[in-house]
Design an enzyme around this catalytic site. Sequence first.
Site, PDB file in Angstrom:
ATOM      1  N   THR C  15       0.833  -1.205   0.000  1.00 28.80           N
ATOM      2  CA  THR C  15       0.000   0.000   0.000  1.00 28.80           C
ATOM      3  C   THR C  15       0.866   1.252   0.000  1.00 28.80           C
ATOM      4  OG1 THR C  15      -0.051  -0.014   2.413  1.00 28.80           O
ATOM      5  CG2 THR C  15      -1.827  -1.174   1.265  1.00 28.80           C
ATOM      6  N   ASP C  16       0.223   2.402  -0.235  1.00 26.48           N
ATOM      7  CA  ASP C  16       0.941   3.667  -0.095  1.00 26.48           C
ATOM      8  C   ASP C  16       0.151   4.606   0.801  1.00 26.48           C
ATOM      9  OD1 ASP C  16      -1.016   5.070  -1.583  1.00 26.48           O
ATOM     10  OD2 ASP C  16       0.067   4.785  -3.449  1.00 26.48           O
ATOM     11  N   SER C  17       0.699   5.786   1.038  1.00 25.71           N
ATOM     12  CA  SER C  17       0.092   6.685   2.006  1.00 25.71           C
ATOM     13  C   SER C  17      -1.226   7.282   1.501  1.00 25.71           C
ATOM     14  CB  SER C  17       1.066   7.802   2.394  1.00 25.71           C
ATOM     15  OG  SER C  17       1.393   8.571   1.252  1.00 25.71           O
ATOM     16  N   GLY C  18      -1.580   7.006   0.248  1.00 24.44           N
ATOM     17  CA  GLY C  18      -2.915   7.338  -0.226  1.00 24.44           C
ATOM     18  C   GLY C  18      -3.953   6.372   0.336  1.00 24.44           C
TER      19      GLY C  18
END
Lengths: 135, 135, 135, 135
Positions: C15-18
Site C-alpha cells: 500500500t501507499d500513504s494514499g
Amino acid sequence: MKGFVWPVRVYYEDTDSGGVVYHANYLRYMERARTEWLRSLGFEQDALQRAGVVFAVRSVMLDYLRPGHFNQLLAVSVSVARRGRASLTFAQEVYLHESEELLCTAHVKIACLETTTFRPRRIPDEILAEFARDR
Amino acid sequence: MKGFVWPVRVYYEDTDSGGVVYHANYLRYMERARTEWLRSLGFEQDALQRAGVVFAVRSVMLDYLRPGHFNQLLAVSVSVARRGRASLTFAQEVYLHESEELLCTAHVKIACLETTTFRPRRIPDEILAEFARDR
Amino acid sequence: MKGFVWPVRVYYEDTDSGGVVYHANYLRYMERARTEWLRSLGFEQDALQRAGVVFAVRSVMLDYLRPGHFNQLLAVSVSVARRGRASLTFAQEVYLHESEELLCTAHVKIACLETTTFRPRRIPDEILAEFARDR
Amino acid sequence: MKGFVWPVRVYYEDTDSGGVVYHANYLRYMERARTEWLRSLGFEQDALQRAGVVFAVRSVMLDYLRPGHFNQLLAVSVSVARRGRASLTFAQEVYLHESEELLCTAHVKIACLETTTFRPRRIPDEILAEFARDR
C-alpha cells in the site's frame, strides 16, 4: 516447535541482480507472517485500526545466514519472545520450506499505538488473552 | 560530523497505508547511501563485481525513532564503525534533511565475498586504503 | 471462465500513504499469477532458465478501475489472449476475491528469450503443447 | 525536446535475478519524475493533498525496449501529451543518461481526485495555468 509458520514463495520481484533475495525483503516476509499469525488468532488489522489500534515496528535485529533464491518456497516462523503492556518482541526465522535450512533469523519489536495520535497504548486485553493462549 | 551523507526523497512508493515510510524501506535507503559513498571513494560496484568482489549484508540492527512521511527530504549518513579484513560495520542514520530530526539509526555489517563462489574474501587493499583515508 | 486464478493478500508493503495499493504493485501481482500458472502446467522457471529459456515483459496495458486496500484478499486471473512463436500475450484481471469487484485489468506481452544472449527464441514445443491444452 | 528530465540511479533494490531492472520498477521511476516535475512547477503533493487534491494513475501503456542494469544512471522524461479538465496524460521515456539509449516508453493517464471522497474533480486552475506555461 516453530510456532506459527507462513509459507512465502520467492518471485522475481523479491530478488536482485546478485541472484539472491534482496536483504530488505526479509522484513516484508516477516511482516506478512506476523499479519497472518494475528489473523489466525482472529484479529484483522484493518478492524483493529478502526478500533484505534495500530502496530509499528520499533526495532529489528536481523542475521543473514544463507541467501534465498528465485522460485524457492520459504517458510517464515512467528513466536512471541517477550510480551510487554504496550509492546511485543517476536523471534522470527526464515528457512527453506523443504530442507528447513535456515536463511535468516530476527528479533522484531513491535509497539502498540493509537491509530490517530501514534502514541503508545496498552495492547487490548482481548489480544493479550489470545497471545497467552498461543503457545 | 556525520561523515558521508546522501539525500533521499520519500515518494509514494516508499510509504504505506499507515501514512508513513514502510519500515523495510529504510534498509533500501541505507544501501543507496553506502553505494554512493563507495562511488564517492572511486569504487563502482559493477566494476568491483567484474573484479570478483561483491558485498553482502550479514546483519542489521535497526532502531525506528520517528516515522518519515510522504514528500519529506531525508538524509542518510554513512560512517565505518568497524573495519575487519573481510567485513565492515557501518553506523548509519536517517534523519530529516531540514530539521536534522532523527528517524532511524542502524548498524549494518557487510561481508566481502567472491562474486562467483559467494565465499568470504579479503577486502581488496586499494579499497581498504581508501577507507583509511575516509575520516 | 476466468482461467487460472491466484489469490493475493494485500499487506502493508503493498500500500501507499494514499491508503490504497500502490499502482506499480499490480504488475508484481500479475507476475506472481503468471509464475504460478506456469507452475500449475508443470514448468518451473528456474529449471527453464537452466534450459536456456527466460521470459521477459515486452509491453503492458493496464487499466485501474478501483483501488485495492490493505488487508483485502485479491484474486489475479491469467489467460492467454494471443500465442505467437516467440511471444505470448496474457489477459489478466485483479479483482476482490469475495465480491469479484474488478480493480485492474491488463494485457501483458511476454517474449521468450535465450537465457544468456537475451535474444528472442521460439517458445519450446513442450510448453506450447501445454498452452494448447490450457483452455 | 524531452521536456522535464529527472535522473534515476539503478540500485540493487531495483534489479531482479535476471540481472536487469525489474519491469514494475519503471512505473516507480516514472512517478518519481512526475512528482519532481510538479515540484519544479511549484506544487508539492503533500500540500495539494491538504488542499483536497490528489492524483491517481488511471491507465498505463508501457513498452520495454531494452533492459536497464545495476548501477546505470537513467534519465526519466515527463511531458504532458493530453490535458483534460480532470485528467492528464503524460508521455514518458526512460533512457540511459549517457548514451540516451531508450529503455522504456510509456503513456500514463492520471486523474485528479478529491482527497477524501476519491471522486474525480477539476484540476485546480493555478495548476492548469502552470501546465500551460510548461512547454
